[in-house]
Design an enzyme around this catalytic site. Structure first.
Site, mmCIF file in Angstrom:
data_model
loop_
_atom_site.group_PDB
_atom_site.id
_atom_site.type_symbol
_atom_site.label_atom_id
_atom_site.label_comp_id
_atom_site.label_asym_id
_atom_site.label_seq_id
_atom_site.Cartn_x
_atom_site.Cartn_y
_atom_site.Cartn_z
ATOM 1 N N SER A 172 0.823 -1.214 0.000
ATOM 2 C CA SER A 172 0.000 0.000 0.000
ATOM 3 C C SER A 172 0.853 1.258 0.000
ATOM 4 C CB SER A 172 -0.869 -0.009 1.255
ATOM 5 O OG SER A 172 -1.454 1.239 1.458
ATOM 6 N N TYR B 273 -1.555 -0.510 10.590
ATOM 7 C CA TYR B 273 -1.865 -1.156 9.315
ATOM 8 C C TYR B 273 -0.668 -1.006 8.367
ATOM 9 C CZ TYR B 273 -3.647 -1.379 4.544
ATOM 10 O OH TYR B 273 -3.794 -1.653 3.208
ATOM 11 N N LYS C 60 2.275 -3.739 6.738
ATOM 12 C CA LYS C 60 2.605 -3.856 5.304
ATOM 13 C C LYS C 60 4.125 -3.758 5.107
ATOM 14 C CE LYS C 60 -1.474 -4.319 3.398
ATOM 15 N NZ LYS C 60 -1.855 -5.551 2.724
HETATM 16 N N1 UFG Z 1 -12.360 11.845 2.949
HETATM 17 C C1 UFG Z 1 -13.345 12.754 3.260
HETATM 18 N N2 UFG Z 1 -14.484 12.275 3.839
HETATM 19 C C2 UFG Z 1 -14.699 10.963 4.103
HETATM 20 C C3 UFG Z 1 -13.677 10.034 3.766
HETATM 21 C C4 UFG Z 1 -12.520 10.528 3.205
HETATM 22 O O1 UFG Z 1 -13.198 13.948 3.035
HETATM 23 O O2 UFG Z 1 -15.769 10.610 4.628
HETATM 24 C C5 UFG Z 1 -11.135 12.316 2.278
HETATM 25 C C6 UFG Z 1 -9.863 12.078 3.087
HETATM 26 O O3 UFG Z 1 -9.632 13.138 3.989
HETATM 27 C C7 UFG Z 1 -8.830 11.989 1.978
HETATM 28 C C8 UFG Z 1 -9.593 11.339 0.810
HETATM 29 O O4 UFG Z 1 -10.965 11.559 1.100
HETATM 30 O O5 UFG Z 1 -8.417 13.263 1.576
HETATM 31 C C9 UFG Z 1 -9.354 9.842 0.690
HETATM 32 O O6 UFG Z 1 -9.620 9.211 1.939
HETATM 33 P P1 UFG Z 1 -9.754 7.623 2.057
HETATM 34 O O7 UFG Z 1 -10.065 7.320 3.496
HETATM 35 O O8 UFG Z 1 -10.703 7.106 1.049
HETATM 36 O O9 UFG Z 1 -8.320 7.094 1.642
HETATM 37 P P2 UFG Z 1 -6.865 7.380 2.252
HETATM 38 O O10 UFG Z 1 -6.061 7.984 1.155
HETATM 39 O O11 UFG Z 1 -6.924 8.120 3.521
HETATM 40 O O12 UFG Z 1 -6.373 5.927 2.586
HETATM 41 C C10 UFG Z 1 -6.499 4.917 1.622
HETATM 42 C C11 UFG Z 1 -6.732 3.585 2.312
HETATM 43 C C12 UFG Z 1 -5.504 3.118 2.990
HETATM 44 C C13 UFG Z 1 -4.365 3.122 2.020
HETATM 45 C C14 UFG Z 1 -4.187 4.505 1.439
HETATM 46 C C15 UFG Z 1 -3.086 4.516 0.428
HETATM 47 O O13 UFG Z 1 -7.753 3.699 3.283
HETATM 48 O O14 UFG Z 1 -5.697 1.789 3.421
HETATM 49 O O15 UFG Z 1 -5.378 4.903 0.800
HETATM 50 O O16 UFG Z 1 -2.808 5.802 0.003
HETATM 51 F F1 UFG Z 1 -3.265 2.763 2.648
#
Ligand code: UFG
Length: 350
Positions: free
Chosen positions: A136, A160, A164
């Site tokens: 990841s 997590y 990895k």
């Molecule tokens: N976000 C919101 N509202 C929400 C959910 C997310 O604004 O309800 C925003 C977050 O702040 C972020 C973007 O949407 O800017 C993406 O958030 P995600 O939670 O979908 O994804 P992340 O990039 O935080 O994390 C994901 C996976 C991880 C992985 C990572 C790799 O959850 O397991 O991508 O970059 F490791």
């Protein structure tokens, strides 16, 4: 080839099983189904049948936890005795909630690292030494809002991510112990979203989704009232978080190519970023989803989410070069396919 897919019933796993079977490989899935549903694999077979692509006898499945080394051993042994040994593994199985991992680190080390040790021990015992590992982008220590290369500093900030990294290190040690035997690819995913274009396969999170895309589709479906944007004060184009969203089928095809690359080249261990190289803000994703699906998404802003960062975008040039792989599906396509999946399966695989 005969390929064992661990965690093959999950979101990325099921799409990858389809891509493998379409390519003519034989697939055995081992899955505990704690976070997935066997229906996904039945859908894979239905899709193959509907495309007249049922070149194999379907998918062989084994319902088991990888921490049970005996079951794994029996699986490898049974295939060896039949004269058709398992030749390679794609290893998806594992827990994946960042938030859960912060509160239950022991569980993450036990499930993710413990089961990987078992898997690799059994693979080694049966001379199966080709593995594609589901890593990841979360393992990188992010910096400077620049596209992330594979040699960027590794600095995970949650358990997590630490698990990895631990598995990547284990694979590295294993490779170094027998460099003439192992073929290993660590695929570092950015943000997989979307669904198979048929609407038959997709992401079916259990409980309240923590990732952006399933949350958006559930708000669009009226399952949840509104979407909350975590922060509008990031140093990005519009102040909202920027990520590299990749269509799950492009990601799945990347796995097939990575496996074939390992088999067709010299023994090696390689780390590859699987992303599109394009950054999309939360607002851009929301606006694209609303536009292409002609649907409203009520939203509100809140403060930044703990542990988040402003921008995470892949430099995918190494994967593009080695795998001759280009992610083809647009953000629009991701939004159309993801909404089709949600609309056709409001309760997931039921
Ligand atoms: N976000 C919101 N509202 C929400 C959910 C997310 O604004 O309800 C925003 C977050 O702040 C972020 C973007 O949407 O800017 C993406 O958030 P995600 O939670 O979908 O994804 P992340 O990039 O935080 O994390 C994901 C996976 C991880 C992985 C990572 C790799 O959850 O397991 O991508 O970059 F490791």
């Amino acid at each position: 080839m005969k390929i064992l897919v661990t965690g093959g019933a999950g979101f990325i796993g099921s799409h990858t099983c389809l891509a493998l079977l379409e390519r003519g490989h034989e697939v055995i899935v081992i899955d505990s189904y704690v976070n997935s549903n066997s229906q996904s694999l039945q859908r894979v077979v239905e899709l193959l049948n509907s495309n007249n692509l049922n070149r194999s006898t379907g998918i062989e499945t084994c319902s088991a936890d990888l921490r049970d080394e005996k079951v794994l051993d029996q699986l490898f042994s049974a295939h060896e005795k039949l004269g058709k040994s398992i030749e390679a593994v794609i290893h998806f199985a594992g827990l994946k909630s960042v938030n859960d991992s912060v509160h239950n680190p022991l569980k993450y080390w036990d499930v993710n690292v413990g089961s990987s040790i078992n898997l690799l021990s059994v693979m080694n015992r049966y001379n199966c030494r080709t593995i594609v590992f589901s890593s990841s982008a979360t393992i990188y220590g992010f910096s400077n809002n620049k596209p992330i290369k594979e040699n960027t500093l590794i600095k995970p900030i949650n358990p997590y991510g630490t698990t990895k990294v631990a598995i990547e290190q284990l694979l590295n040690d294993l490779y170094n112990s027998q460099p003439d035997k192992w073929r290993i690819a660590n695929l570092r995913y950015f943000n997989p979203i979307g669904a198979h274009h048929s609407g038959m396969l997709g992401e079916a999170p259990i409980g309240v989704p923590s990732n952006i895309f399933p949350y958006i589709t559930q708000v669009a479906a009226g399952v949840r009232d509104e979407f909350t944007i975590f922060g509008n004060d990031w140093p990005t184009k519009d102040g909202t978080g920027v990520r590299d969203y990749i269509h799950v089928m492009d990601l799945a095809e990347g796995h097939v190519l990575a496996l074939e690359y390992l088999v067709n080249n010299q023994n090696q261990i390689i780390n590859l970023n699987l992303g599109t190289g394009k950054g999309t803000s939360v607002l851009e994703l929301l606006n694209t989803f609303k536009r292409v699906n002609n649907i409203n998404i009520p939203l509100r802003f809140s403060s930044r989410r703990e542990g988040d960062c402003g921008s995470v975008v892949a430099d995918n040039s190494l994967a593009a070069l080695c795998l001759e792989w280009t992610p083809e599906r647009s953000l629009e396509q991701m939004c159309i396919d993801g909404w089709k999946w949600q609309s056709l399966n409001p309760k997931g695989y039921i």
